[in-house]
Scaffold this active site. Structure first.
Site, PDB file in Angstrom:
ATOM      1  N   HIS A  97      62.612  83.740  87.805  1.00  0.00           N
ATOM      2  CA  HIS A  97      62.620  84.479  86.679  1.00  0.00           C
ATOM      3  C   HIS A  97      62.295  85.881  85.777  1.00  0.00           C
ATOM      4  O   HIS A  97      61.264  86.458  86.885  1.00  0.00           O
ATOM      5  CB  HIS A  97      62.164  82.861  85.204  1.00  0.00           C
ATOM      6  CG  HIS A  97      60.452  82.562  85.998  1.00  0.00           C
ATOM      7  ND1 HIS A  97      59.654  81.441  86.785  1.00  0.00           N
ATOM      8  CD2 HIS A  97      59.364  83.393  85.063  1.00  0.00           C
ATOM      9  CE1 HIS A  97      58.580  82.269  86.662  1.00  0.00           C
ATOM     10  NE2 HIS A  97      59.121  83.187  85.962  1.00  0.00           N
TER      11      HIS A  97
HETATM   12  C1  T46 Z   1      55.297  83.190  85.785  1.00  0.00           C
HETATM   13  C2  T46 Z   1      55.016  82.912  87.526  1.00  0.00           C
HETATM   14  C3  T46 Z   1      54.051  84.151  88.379  1.00  0.00           C
HETATM   15  C4  T46 Z   1      53.116  74.166  82.695  1.00  0.00           C
HETATM   16  O1  T46 Z   1      53.020  73.570  81.865  1.00  0.00           O
HETATM   17  N1  T46 Z   1      52.802  75.472  81.621  1.00  0.00           N
HETATM   18  C5  T46 Z   1      52.108  76.917  81.904  1.00  0.00           C
HETATM   19  O2  T46 Z   1      51.118  77.005  81.637  1.00  0.00           O
HETATM   20  C6  T46 Z   1      53.370  77.606  82.712  1.00  0.00           C
HETATM   21  C7  T46 Z   1      52.325  78.519  83.385  1.00  0.00           C
HETATM   22  C8  T46 Z   1      53.454  75.953  83.628  1.00  0.00           C
HETATM   23  N2  T46 Z   1      53.465  75.040  83.205  1.00  0.00           N
HETATM   24  C9  T46 Z   1      55.160  73.703  83.787  1.00  0.00           C
HETATM   25  C10 T46 Z   1      56.326  74.535  84.308  1.00  0.00           C
HETATM   26  C11 T46 Z   1      57.094  74.086  85.655  1.00  0.00           C
HETATM   27  O3  T46 Z   1      56.805  71.929  84.643  1.00  0.00           O
HETATM   28  O4  T46 Z   1      55.055  73.636  85.746  1.00  0.00           O
HETATM   29  C12 T46 Z   1      56.118  74.159  86.095  1.00  0.00           C
HETATM   30  C13 T46 Z   1      56.167  75.132  87.116  1.00  0.00           C
HETATM   31  O5  T46 Z   1      55.740  76.085  87.084  1.00  0.00           O
HETATM   32  P1  T46 Z   1      57.240  77.277  87.120  1.00  0.00           P
HETATM   33  O6  T46 Z   1      58.053  76.852  88.233  1.00  0.00           O
HETATM   34  O7  T46 Z   1      57.688  78.574  85.927  1.00  0.00           O
HETATM   35  O8  T46 Z   1      56.071  78.339  88.239  1.00  0.00           O
HETATM   36  P2  T46 Z   1      56.667  79.503  88.718  1.00  0.00           P
HETATM   37  O9  T46 Z   1      55.041  79.965  89.701  1.00  0.00           O
HETATM   38  O10 T46 Z   1      57.660  79.058  89.529  1.00  0.00           O
HETATM   39  O11 T46 Z   1      55.970  80.581  88.045  1.00  0.00           O
HETATM   40  C14 T46 Z   1      54.851  80.377  87.219  1.00  0.00           C
HETATM   41  C15 T46 Z   1      54.501  81.030  85.532  1.00  0.00           C
HETATM   42  O12 T46 Z   1      55.507  80.118  84.710  1.00  0.00           O
HETATM   43  C16 T46 Z   1      55.440  82.037  85.794  1.00  0.00           C
HETATM   44  O13 T46 Z   1      55.277  82.251  84.131  1.00  0.00           O
HETATM   45  O14 T46 Z   1      55.673  84.593  85.867  1.00  0.00           O
HETATM   46  O15 T46 Z   1      54.202  81.639  87.655  1.00  0.00           O
END
Ligand code: T46
Length: 142
Positions: free
Chosen positions: A58
Site C-alpha cells: 500500500h
Molecule cells: C506501513 C507498514 C510499514 C491499526 O489499527 N493501527 C495502526 O496504527 C496500524 C499501523 C494498523 N492498524 C490495524 C489495521 C489493520 O487492520 O492493524 C491491521 C494490520 O495493518 P496492516 O495490514 O496495514 O499492516 P502492514 O504491516 O501491512 O502495514 C503497516 C502499516 O499499516 C503501514 O502504514 O507502512 O506497516
C-alpha cells in the site's frame, strides 16, 4: 522498471541516528523534528512475523514514516510510480524515511525480527491507498 538498492526513488532516504557506546553497550536516541523530519504522532511495531510473511502492499496519501529494524532484518521495496528500489534494514541506527505517495512492500523477515515505525499522523484507514492503480493515479497527479 528499474529495481536496485538505494537508487533514486524520490522522497525515500536512509536516516542515520546517533549512538553512544560505552562498556555497557550502545544507546541510540531520536527526537521528532530533529532526527526525523516530522513531529512523531504514533509509534507501532511488528514482531512475531513469520519469515515467509509479506506486509505492506500500500501507499499513504499524507502519512510520512521512518521504519527501523530494531532487531533482525527485513527487506522493503519502495516504488514512487516511476522507479523501484529495495532496502535491507538490519541496523537499529539506520531508519528508512518514506514520504507520502510511496508504495511499499516488506518481506524476507529474519526469525525474531522487530520492526519499529515512527509515523507523522494517527492511524486513519482513509489515508491508505491499497489499490496499486489508484496509487499510480495519485502519484502521477491524475
Ligand atoms: C506501513 C507498514 C510499514 C491499526 O489499527 N493501527 C495502526 O496504527 C496500524 C499501523 C494498523 N492498524 C490495524 C489495521 C489493520 O487492520 O492493524 C491491521 C494490520 O495493518 P496492516 O495490514 O496495514 O499492516 P502492514 O504491516 O501491512 O502495514 C503497516 C502499516 O499499516 C503501514 O502504514 O507502512 O506497516
Amino acid at each position: 522498471m528499474k529495481l536496485s538498492e538505494n537508487t533514486s526513488v524520490s522522497h525515500v532516504k536512509i536516516i542515520d541516528l546517533p549512538v553512544v557506546t560505552d562498556a555497557r553497550g550502545d544507546l541510540t536516541f531520536l527526537e521528532g523534528e530533529r532526527h526525523v523530519p516530522f513531529p512523531i504522532r504514533r509509534v507501532y511495531y511488528l514482531y512475531n512475523v513469520p519469515v515467509d510473511a509479506e506486509r505492506g502492499g500500500h501507499a499513504h496519501r499524507e502519512l510520512e514514516q521512518v521504519i527501523f529494524a530494531l532487531s533482525g532484518s527485513f527487506r522493503i521495496t519502495v516504488d514512487d510510480g516511476d522507479e523501484k528500489a529495495e532496502y535491507w534494514l538490519r541496523n537499529p541506527r539506520k531508519g528508512l524515511y518514506i514520504n507520502r505517495l510511496i508504495w511499499r512492500e516488506m518481506d524476507s523477515f529474519s526469525q525474531g525480527a522487530v520492526c519499529m515505525v515512527l509515523a507523522s499522523l494517527p492511524y486513519e484507514e482513509a489515508d491508505y491507498l491499497r489499490d496499486y492503480d489508484e496509487f499510480l493515479k495519485s502519484a502521477r497527479g491524475m
